[in-house]
Design an enzyme around this catalytic site. Structure first.
Site, short mmCIF file in Angstrom:
data_model
loop_
_atom_site.label_atom_id
_atom_site.label_comp_id
_atom_site.label_asym_id
_atom_site.label_seq_id
_atom_site.Cartn_x
_atom_site.Cartn_y
_atom_site.Cartn_z
N LEU A 153 -42.63 46.04 -9.63
CA LEU A 153 -43.82 46.88 -9.49
C LEU A 153 -44.88 46.45 -10.51
O LEU A 153 -44.55 46.14 -11.65
CB LEU A 153 -43.46 48.35 -9.69
CG LEU A 153 -42.44 48.95 -8.72
CD1 LEU A 153 -42.21 50.42 -9.06
CD2 LEU A 153 -42.90 48.81 -7.27
N SER A 193 -32.87 46.22 -12.75
CA SER A 193 -33.12 46.98 -13.97
C SER A 193 -34.56 47.46 -13.94
O SER A 193 -35.40 46.86 -13.24
CB SER A 193 -32.91 46.10 -15.22
OG SER A 193 -33.83 45.03 -15.23
N GLY A 194 -34.85 48.51 -14.66
CA GLY A 194 -36.23 49.00 -14.74
C GLY A 194 -36.87 49.13 -13.38
O GLY A 194 -36.37 49.83 -12.49
N ASP A 195 -37.99 48.42 -13.19
CA ASP A 195 -38.69 48.45 -11.90
C ASP A 195 -38.50 47.15 -11.13
O ASP A 195 -39.34 46.75 -10.33
CB ASP A 195 -40.19 48.72 -12.11
CG ASP A 195 -40.85 47.65 -12.97
OD1 ASP A 195 -40.15 47.06 -13.81
OD2 ASP A 195 -42.06 47.42 -12.80
N GLU A 196 -37.38 46.48 -11.38
CA GLU A 196 -37.07 45.22 -10.70
C GLU A 196 -36.05 45.46 -9.58
O GLU A 196 -34.99 46.02 -9.82
CB GLU A 196 -36.52 44.19 -11.69
CG GLU A 196 -37.54 43.74 -12.73
CD GLU A 196 -36.97 42.72 -13.69
OE1 GLU A 196 -37.76 42.00 -14.31
OE2 GLU A 196 -35.73 42.66 -13.82
#
Length: 281
Positions: A153, A193-196
């Site tokens: 994102l 992970s995160g926005d991946e």
């Protein structure tokens, strides 16, 4: 504690057994349950297997199965039982049941967390690598292509910083749901992970199919989200690697798709790039 005959009727149960199955008294259970295999066991074959083991081994310990309670709900129990004989003739069974539902729920949760992302419910990196390895083995045999789309994102950190991580987490859940909606059933959408996120497209006939899929996912992201009253417009950058053109194993393909994603970000965001060798220079 229970005692039962060969025809599937309880001969006696103690108050705790009745309570475990949701009945007010042992008498209510004895009156209500006329066929143990059909009314108590979720899978009648479990009851049959237990009886067979008791007959063959005499005593069975810690036999786990699911049973119905009076209200129709299901619990897990662990049965320790034995076959009862009189003058060498089998006449029934007796034993104890222990409610192990909480333990089974905890085990299922641990199993889920081992392979799925707790926030979005998507496969995590471990499950992704397992599925990708199987998909690659199939692709090698059948000589078809696989595309990996590495989606990140754009400016997600700004949302976390300005609206808080709780809003960011809800947005990630919405993004995951939308990615599921805009991919095929046979494809895998995973959160790394995160926005991946990483989307594995199997049985890709032509490289252009991956470009079409990437454009579809980018359009899905830009449609806008409403999270806790906030109207959020997010875009995404996607990097694409193709098997066998850009790598022969999952780790290489993921790394190269990641490199392509960073190239997409460096070229203005909200676009996609195919991997080329220059990106690893």
């Amino acid at each position: 504690i229970f005692q039962s005959d060969l025809s599937g009727h309880y001969l006696g149960v103690n108050p705790e057994m009745a309570r475990m199955l949701g009945y007010d008294s042992p008498q209510e259970l004895l009156t209500s349950v006329t066929d143990i295999s059909r009314q108590v066991y979720v899978d009648p074959k479990s009851g049959q297997a237990l009886q067979l083991l008791m007959e063959e081994q005499g005593v069975v310990q810690n036999f786990e199965c699911q049973v119905h309670r009076k209200d129709g709900s299901k619990i897990w129990i662990s049965v320790t039982g034995r076959a009862v004989s009189k003058d060498g003739v089998l006449i029934g069974y007796e034993g104890t049941n222990v409610d192990i539902t909480n333990r089974k729920v905890a085990e299922e949760r641990v199993q889920f967390l081992a392979y799925y992302d707790a926030l979005t419910g998507l496969p995590n990196r471990t499950l992704l690598q397992d599925r990708l390895a199987k998909a690659l083995a199939c692709a090698r045999r059948q000589k078809h292509k696989i595309a990996l789309l590495f989606l990140d994102l754009d400016r997600f950190k700004d949302i976390n910083d300005s609206l808080g991580h709780s809003v960011g987490d809800l947005l990630l859940q919405e993004v995951a749901e939308r990615l599921r909606k805009f991919t095929r059933e046979q494809d895998t959408v995973a959160r790394l992970s995160g926005d991946e996120f990483l989307i594995t497209l199997t049985h890709v006939k032509d490289v252009s199919d991956a470009a079409v899929a990437a454009k579809r996912l980018m359009d899905a992201m830009t449609a806008g989200f409403v999270v806790q009253g906030h109207s959020l417009n997010v875009s995404s950058s996607i990097g694409i690697s193709i098997f066998p053109d850009h790598g022969a194993d999952g780790e290489t393909l993921i790394k190269n798709a990641d490199s392509a994603m960073y190239s997409a970000k460096n070229n203005g965001r909200n676009n996609f790039r195919f991997f080329i060798e220059d990106m690893n220079a």
